[in-house]
Design a protein around this motif. Sequence first.
Motif, PDB file in Angstrom:
ATOM      1  N   PRO A   2       0.811  -1.213   0.000  1.00 34.66           N
ATOM      2  CA  PRO A   2       0.000   0.000   0.000  1.00 34.66           C
ATOM      3  C   PRO A   2       0.850   1.271   0.000  1.00 34.66           C
ATOM      4  O   PRO A   2       0.342   2.364   0.148  1.00 34.66           O
ATOM      5  CB  PRO A   2      -0.800  -0.123   1.302  1.00 34.66           C
ATOM      6  CG  PRO A   2       0.056  -0.940   2.189  1.00 34.66           C
ATOM      7  CD  PRO A   2       0.763  -1.914   1.278  1.00 34.66           C
ATOM      8  N   GLY A  28      -7.122   2.748  -5.845  1.00 30.96           N
ATOM      9  CA  GLY A  28      -6.174   1.987  -5.038  1.00 30.96           C
ATOM     10  C   GLY A  28      -5.274   2.882  -4.209  1.00 30.96           C
ATOM     11  O   GLY A  28      -4.051   2.792  -4.311  1.00 30.96           O
ATOM     12  N   PRO A  29      -5.840   3.749  -3.373  1.00 37.60           N
ATOM     13  CA  PRO A  29      -5.003   4.705  -2.648  1.00 37.60           C
ATOM     14  C   PRO A  29      -4.046   4.089  -1.635  1.00 37.60           C
ATOM     15  O   PRO A  29      -3.050   4.716  -1.278  1.00 37.60           O
ATOM     16  CB  PRO A  29      -6.021   5.614  -1.949  1.00 37.60           C
ATOM     17  CG  PRO A  29      -7.271   4.835  -1.875  1.00 37.60           C
ATOM     18  CD  PRO A  29      -7.259   3.934  -3.076  1.00 37.60           C
ATOM     19  N   GLY A  30      -4.316   2.870  -1.167  1.00 39.67           N
ATOM     20  CA  GLY A  30      -3.408   2.265  -0.187  1.00 39.67           C
ATOM     21  C   GLY A  30      -3.281   3.146   1.037  1.00 39.67           C
ATOM     22  O   GLY A  30      -4.248   3.374   1.750  1.00 39.67           O
ATOM     23  N   GLY A  49     -11.775   8.241  -3.347  1.00 37.89           N
ATOM     24  CA  GLY A  49     -10.902   7.076  -3.335  1.00 37.89           C
ATOM     25  C   GLY A  49     -11.696   5.830  -3.642  1.00 37.89           C
ATOM     26  O   GLY A  49     -12.861   5.705  -3.230  1.00 37.89           O
ATOM     27  N   GLU A  51     -10.896   2.000  -2.996  1.00 34.06           N
ATOM     28  CA  GLU A  51      -9.956   1.074  -2.363  1.00 34.06           C
ATOM     29  C   GLU A  51     -10.582  -0.315  -2.293  1.00 34.06           C
ATOM     30  O   GLU A  51     -11.663  -0.481  -1.723  1.00 34.06           O
ATOM     31  CB  GLU A  51      -9.586   1.558  -0.952  1.00 34.06           C
ATOM     32  CG  GLU A  51      -8.682   0.624  -0.173  1.00 34.06           C
ATOM     33  CD  GLU A  51      -7.407   0.255  -0.920  1.00 34.06           C
ATOM     34  OE1 GLU A  51      -7.208  -0.949  -1.189  1.00 34.06           O
ATOM     35  OE2 GLU A  51      -6.623   1.171  -1.239  1.00 34.06           O
ATOM     36  N   HIS A  53      -9.330  -3.023  -0.730  1.00 35.65           N
ATOM     37  CA  HIS A  53      -9.023  -3.772   0.497  1.00 35.65           C
ATOM     38  C   HIS A  53      -9.516  -3.003   1.721  1.00 35.65           C
ATOM     39  O   HIS A  53      -8.868  -2.068   2.194  1.00 35.65           O
ATOM     40  CB  HIS A  53      -7.515  -4.018   0.567  1.00 35.65           C
ATOM     41  CG  HIS A  53      -7.100  -5.008   1.597  1.00 35.65           C
ATOM     42  ND1 HIS A  53      -7.541  -6.309   1.610  1.00 35.65           N
ATOM     43  CD2 HIS A  53      -6.270  -4.880   2.662  1.00 35.65           C
ATOM     44  CE1 HIS A  53      -6.999  -6.953   2.627  1.00 35.65           C
ATOM     45  NE2 HIS A  53      -6.233  -6.104   3.292  1.00 35.65           N
ATOM     46  N   TYR A  56      -7.471  -1.452   4.744  1.00 37.15           N
ATOM     47  CA  TYR A  56      -6.634  -0.268   4.526  1.00 37.15           C
ATOM     48  C   TYR A  56      -7.343   1.026   4.943  1.00 37.15           C
ATOM     49  O   TYR A  56      -6.695   2.012   5.268  1.00 37.15           O
ATOM     50  CB  TYR A  56      -6.201  -0.148   3.069  1.00 37.15           C
ATOM     51  CG  TYR A  56      -5.150  -1.129   2.623  1.00 37.15           C
ATOM     52  CD1 TYR A  56      -4.463  -1.927   3.526  1.00 37.15           C
ATOM     53  CD2 TYR A  56      -4.834  -1.258   1.292  1.00 37.15           C
ATOM     54  CE1 TYR A  56      -3.496  -2.825   3.110  1.00 37.15           C
ATOM     55  CE2 TYR A  56      -3.864  -2.155   0.853  1.00 37.15           C
ATOM     56  CZ  TYR A  56      -3.203  -2.934   1.771  1.00 37.15           C
ATOM     57  OH  TYR A  56      -2.239  -3.814   1.343  1.00 37.15           O
ATOM     58  N   VAL A  57      -8.670   1.033   4.908  1.00 34.45           N
ATOM     59  CA  VAL A  57      -9.426   2.243   5.242  1.00 34.45           C
ATOM     60  C   VAL A  57      -9.108   2.683   6.669  1.00 34.45           C
ATOM     61  O   VAL A  57      -8.747   3.838   6.905  1.00 34.45           O
ATOM     62  CB  VAL A  57     -10.944   2.035   5.048  1.00 34.45           C
ATOM     63  CG1 VAL A  57     -11.736   3.248   5.526  1.00 34.45           C
ATOM     64  CG2 VAL A  57     -11.262   1.727   3.590  1.00 34.45           C
ATOM     65  N   LEU A  62      -7.942   6.474   5.888  1.00 39.32           N
ATOM     66  CA  LEU A  62      -8.411   7.057   4.630  1.00 39.32           C
ATOM     67  C   LEU A  62      -9.709   7.834   4.817  1.00 39.32           C
ATOM     68  O   LEU A  62      -9.996   8.774   4.092  1.00 39.32           O
ATOM     69  CB  LEU A  62      -8.604   5.968   3.572  1.00 39.32           C
ATOM     70  CG  LEU A  62      -7.364   5.140   3.225  1.00 39.32           C
ATOM     71  CD1 LEU A  62      -7.713   4.077   2.192  1.00 39.32           C
ATOM     72  CD2 LEU A  62      -6.235   6.022   2.736  1.00 39.32           C
ATOM     73  N   LEU A  74     -15.253   7.892  -0.241  1.00 38.61           N
ATOM     74  CA  LEU A  74     -14.459   6.666  -0.319  1.00 38.61           C
ATOM     75  C   LEU A  74     -15.359   5.479  -0.624  1.00 38.61           C
ATOM     76  O   LEU A  74     -16.391   5.282   0.034  1.00 38.61           O
ATOM     77  CB  LEU A  74     -13.710   6.437   0.998  1.00 38.61           C
ATOM     78  CG  LEU A  74     -12.678   5.328   0.992  1.00 38.61           C
ATOM     79  CD1 LEU A  74     -11.517   5.666   0.059  1.00 38.61           C
ATOM     80  CD2 LEU A  74     -12.148   5.076   2.384  1.00 38.61           C
ATOM     81  N   VAL A  76     -15.305   1.341  -1.076  1.00 34.22           N
ATOM     82  CA  VAL A  76     -14.553   0.114  -0.855  1.00 34.22           C
ATOM     83  C   VAL A  76     -15.095  -0.910  -1.848  1.00 34.22           C
ATOM     84  O   VAL A  76     -16.152  -1.517  -1.619  1.00 34.22           O
ATOM     85  CB  VAL A  76     -14.669  -0.387   0.603  1.00 34.22           C
ATOM     86  CG1 VAL A  76     -13.874  -1.675   0.790  1.00 34.22           C
ATOM     87  CG2 VAL A  76     -14.189   0.686   1.571  1.00 34.22           C
TER      88      VAL A  76
END
Length: 180
Positions: A2, A28-30, A49, A51, A53, A56-57, A62, A74, A76
């Motif tokens: 990430p 995919g901000p990681g 974003g 994302e 995964h 990771y949030v 994030l 965001l 997911v």
Amino acid sequence: MPTSIAEGKDWSVVEFQRHLPDTVTDVGPGEGTYAKLFRPVHAGIWWTGIEIHKPYVAKHKLRSTKTRSMYDELHVEDARTSDQHLFHRDLVIFGDVLEHMPREDAIALLGKAEAAGAWNILVSLPIVEAPQGEVDGNPNEAHIHHWDADDMDAVLAELGGHVESMRGETLGVWWWSRRG
């Protein structure tokens, strides 16, 4: 992973300053590398974003309810199945993400961003053999396709528009623009 190495980031900031987008989708901000890098350069940007995964949030903060989030919006989910409207932005970032999917999927995703009306697309990815498997229990971190810099040049040229690039020792970075 990430995270992202520093190579090409200075060049990306210069391009970002030249275009100064007001709306950004970061695929995919990681850990939020590009939001951290670009937010201080241009205030008032709406950051979206996507994302894949969920862990990771929280891990990379994030989205936060107590402090300003890195991302105003965001999602997911897998960007390959995301709603087209999420790509209708001044800038869509594919930072160290396209190597994590089959080449055909990456090309389709770039085409999806262009078809949705993205004004600019930033791509960053390894241009050297960089084998990687699952990281931190995330199978989406595996490198599926090794990109050759000339191949990415050709893929982005097919979108039309104008392409500038920076080839480093390990990473290639491209800025595609409708306007030039």
